[in-house]
Design an enzyme around this catalytic site. Structure first.
Site, PDB file in Angstrom:
ATOM      1  N   HIS A 272       0.824  -1.218   0.000  1.00  0.00           N
ATOM      2  CA  HIS A 272       0.000   0.000   0.000  1.00  0.00           C
ATOM      3  C   HIS A 272       0.855   1.264   0.000  1.00  0.00           C
ATOM      4  O   HIS A 272       0.514   2.262   0.652  1.00  0.00           O
ATOM      5  CB  HIS A 272      -0.946   0.001   1.205  1.00  0.00           C
ATOM      6  CG  HIS A 272      -2.007  -1.051   1.152  1.00  0.00           C
ATOM      7  ND1 HIS A 272      -3.150  -0.912   0.395  1.00  0.00           N
ATOM      8  CD2 HIS A 272      -2.097  -2.267   1.757  1.00  0.00           C
ATOM      9  CE1 HIS A 272      -3.899  -1.992   0.542  1.00  0.00           C
ATOM     10  NE2 HIS A 272      -3.277  -2.832   1.344  1.00  0.00           N
ATOM     11  N   ASP A 332      -0.637  -5.180   5.930  1.00  0.00           N
ATOM     12  CA  ASP A 332      -1.584  -6.107   5.296  1.00  0.00           C
ATOM     13  C   ASP A 332      -1.375  -6.182   3.788  1.00  0.00           C
ATOM     14  O   ASP A 332      -0.770  -5.306   3.178  1.00  0.00           O
ATOM     15  CB  ASP A 332      -3.020  -5.659   5.591  1.00  0.00           C
ATOM     16  CG  ASP A 332      -3.324  -4.279   5.010  1.00  0.00           C
ATOM     17  OD1 ASP A 332      -2.465  -3.389   5.128  1.00  0.00           O
ATOM     18  OD2 ASP A 332      -4.408  -4.092   4.438  1.00  0.00           O
ATOM     19  N   GLU A 333      -1.900  -7.242   3.215  1.00  0.00           N
ATOM     20  CA  GLU A 333      -2.063  -7.412   1.769  1.00  0.00           C
ATOM     21  C   GLU A 333      -0.793  -7.105   0.964  1.00  0.00           C
ATOM     22  O   GLU A 333      -0.810  -6.332   0.017  1.00  0.00           O
ATOM     23  CB  GLU A 333      -3.206  -6.523   1.265  1.00  0.00           C
ATOM     24  CG  GLU A 333      -4.555  -6.854   1.876  1.00  0.00           C
ATOM     25  CD  GLU A 333      -5.674  -5.983   1.342  1.00  0.00           C
ATOM     26  OE1 GLU A 333      -6.747  -6.537   1.001  1.00  0.00           O
ATOM     27  OE2 GLU A 333      -5.498  -4.761   1.271  1.00  0.00           O
ATOM     28  N   VAL A 334       0.306  -7.732   1.344  1.00  0.00           N
ATOM     29  CA  VAL A 334       1.562  -7.515   0.619  1.00  0.00           C
ATOM     30  C   VAL A 334       1.658  -8.507  -0.541  1.00  0.00           C
ATOM     31  O   VAL A 334       1.564  -9.722  -0.345  1.00  0.00           O
ATOM     32  CB  VAL A 334       2.773  -7.671   1.561  1.00  0.00           C
ATOM     33  CG1 VAL A 334       4.076  -7.454   0.795  1.00  0.00           C
ATOM     34  CG2 VAL A 334       2.658  -6.684   2.723  1.00  0.00           C
ATOM     35  N   ASP A 385      -2.862  -9.752   9.334  1.00  0.00           N
ATOM     36  CA  ASP A 385      -1.952 -10.442   8.417  1.00  0.00           C
ATOM     37  C   ASP A 385      -0.581 -10.644   9.051  1.00  0.00           C
ATOM     38  O   ASP A 385       0.054 -11.698   8.882  1.00  0.00           O
ATOM     39  CB  ASP A 385      -1.781  -9.643   7.110  1.00  0.00           C
ATOM     40  CG  ASP A 385      -3.088  -9.171   6.515  1.00  0.00           C
ATOM     41  OD1 ASP A 385      -3.928  -8.655   7.271  1.00  0.00           O
ATOM     42  OD2 ASP A 385      -3.271  -9.295   5.292  1.00  0.00           O
TER      43      ASP A 385
END
Length: 537
Positions: A272, A332-334, A385
């Site tokens: 992000h 998160d969300e890497v 995460d």
């Protein structure tokens, strides 16, 4: 004469409804629909007292640790006077002889914390007593006094000719959870300052106490850093109009403090972060196509010493700008595909003994960032995460659970590891939906998992998330309110008293009308009307 409605933990006593109906018919007596969120112990009577704006006085109790000159409460008195008397105009207000009895509201506070900021340990407990000609509010801190002032403002009502009244009342109140937050995303759509400040006002009406400012993300970097000004000058949607200056940030923090609201900044990495790279070119990982760079970039580059030097300098600035002891690090969300493509990243992983496990690389990065923030005396919050892939969980402090599915299963795992939890999964409000689905945000039981009392104490609260993909200043307020207020009651009140959607509905309708009168454009719950409809900006 008074008819009592009593609410206290574990019991609910209702008078003879037929008798009450006859009394109301005969004498026109009134009880307000209630306070939102519902106090822990609430005794209300139909015995009522007239209020007149010209004979209403705030004051400090003799035994109060603070007196006149307290910035938080002096500002609150000015703010709440027009909320208590919304129709009052001093230019044409005439004091009628029948209403000239003074009404004095005395506040007593145990601790002198007027010039401090609310923190994770701040008490918000208060006791409120309303009787003939007087009200007394006792609290341990100014933050509890603010919550009591909000409660009193909701107890005042008007009759059909506009006269003000308040009923005899006794309240003992405190929040169930210490952390009650709202997340606003100012990266995917820029939110003007007035929109943020108006949201803070509405948060105070529902007794939220944490503003989680997801200030930057992939699309834009609106935070104007004094140390790295290129981050916003090149990463914001517009370098002049769509940024938050240092002055803007100070204004938000100062405004929130006077409402008893903490400001929790989030600077999410290593994913992000696309907007970060526009103003700091060496920060992101170059992606490769075969043996050559593709010209695109992925997450923050975790293998360069310069990455951590940059982060240490940035977080040192942030620790001086944002006074709260918590900071959100994201995590998160890497997407690993870019790291996987980069030969230098793969070589670094081999030298560190990570093999091909990119979770270990991500954990290495987060460990370094946590060490930086810990050295600055900040408590780090991460998205779930990080907990899920982290082997060395002892370095973690607070985990925010956000994924759908069996979110209480995740909560249970986190508290079994001895870590604190913030629950967000059931309160994602950014997706459009019918307002009547407020009930799904109300019927949430954050502690309904198998665990010891000590483990359940590690659930420090919850948070409403308003992500910005489809939300900007045009629709933020009606999408957020009054649905967020449903979560507010779940986080403040005793869930045994607030388990019925049917009983909550008329109270929430009444509260929604209060929001409208205070200028908050809250959506309707169903067919109906408010005596004072929304009048526009």
């Amino acid at each position: 004469m008074g008819v009592m409605c009593i609410v206290s933990p574990g019991r609910y006593t209702r008078p003879n409804l037929y008798l009450l109906f006859l009394i109301i018919l005969q004498f026109g007596l009134h009880t307000v629909e209630g306070v939102w969120p519902l106090p822990q112990a609430f005794i209300s009577s139909t015995e009522r007292y007239p209020l007149n704006a010209q004979a209403f006085y705030f004051g400090y109790g003799r035994q109060s640790a603070i007196q006149q000159g307290c910035s938080v409460l002096d500002a609150a008195f000015k703010r709440y006077f027009p909320l208590i008397f919304p129709d009052y105009n001093p230019e044409n207000g005439v004091l009628r002889p029948s209403q000239n009895k003074p009404f004095t509201f005395k506040i007593s506070v145990d601790q002198d914390d007027c010039e401090s900021y609310p923190n994770e340990d701040s008490s918000e407990r208060y006791n409120l007593s309303v009787s003939a000609g007087r009200a007394s509010l006792n609290a341990e801190t100014v933050w509890g006094a603010l919550r009591g002032l909000e409660t009193f403002s909701q107890l005042v009502y008007q009759d059909d000719i506009g006269s003000y009244f308040v009923n005899r009342t006794e309240i003992d109140d405190f929040p169930r959870f210490q952390f009650r937050g709202i997340l606003l995303d100012t990266s995917r759509h820029y939110l003007p300052m007035q929109t943020i400040l108006k949201t803070l006002d509405a948060m105070a009406y529902s007794k939220f106490n944490v503003f989680h400012w997801h200030i930057v993300d992939d699309p834009s970097f609106p935070y104007q850093s004094s140390t790295f000004p290129d981050l916003s000058s090149k990463g914001a949607f517009h370098p002049m109009t769509h940024i938050y200056t240092q002055s803007d940030v100070r204004r938000v923090i100062s405004y929130a403090r006077l409402l008893g609201i903490r400001v929790l900044p989030e600077f999410d990495s290593p994913g992000h972060t696309k907007s970060w790279g526009k103003g700091h070119s060496d920060l992101l990982t170059p992606c490769y196509k075969g043996a050559t760079p593709s010209g695109t970039f992925g997450p923050v580059n975790p293998v360069l010493p310069s990455t951590y030097q940059f982060m240490a300098t940035l977080f040192e600035e942030l620790s001086s700008v944002f006074p709260d002891s918590y900071i959100h690090l994201g995590g998160d969300e890497v997407d690993f595909s870019c790291w996987r493509s980069n030969p230098y990243v793969r070589a670094f992983m081999q030298s560190m003994g990570f093999g091909a496990d990119f979770n270990k690389l991500q954990a290495f990065y987060i460990e370094n960032i946590i060490n930086i923030t810990s050295a600055l005396n900040k408590t780090s919050i991460v998205w779930q995460d990080v907990f899920d892939y982290h082997e060395r969980r002892t370095s973690l402090s607070v985990v925010e659970v956000w994924r759908a599915g069996c979110y209480l299963c995740e909560v249970r795992k986190v508290v079994k590891a001895g870590l604190r939890v913030i629950l967000a999964s059931p309160w994602y409000l950014d997706q459009p939906g019918p307002t009547h689905n407020w009930a799904r945000y109300y019927t949430v039981w954050p502690l309904a998992f198998k665990g010891s009392e000590e483990q359940k104490k590690l659930v420090i609260g919850g948070e409403v998330c308003m992500w910005g993909e489809y939300v900007d200043a045009t629709n933020l307020t009606p999408r957020l309110w009054p649905r967020a207020s449903a979560a507010a009651e779940r986080l403040w009140s005793d869930e045994r008293q607030t388990s019925s959607v049917d009983k909550a509905f008329p109270r929430l309708q009444d509260f929604r009308c209060k929001l409208l009168r205070r200028g908050i454009q809250a959506e309707p719950l169903y067919v109906g009307h408010c005596q004072h409809e929304y009048q526009g900006v």
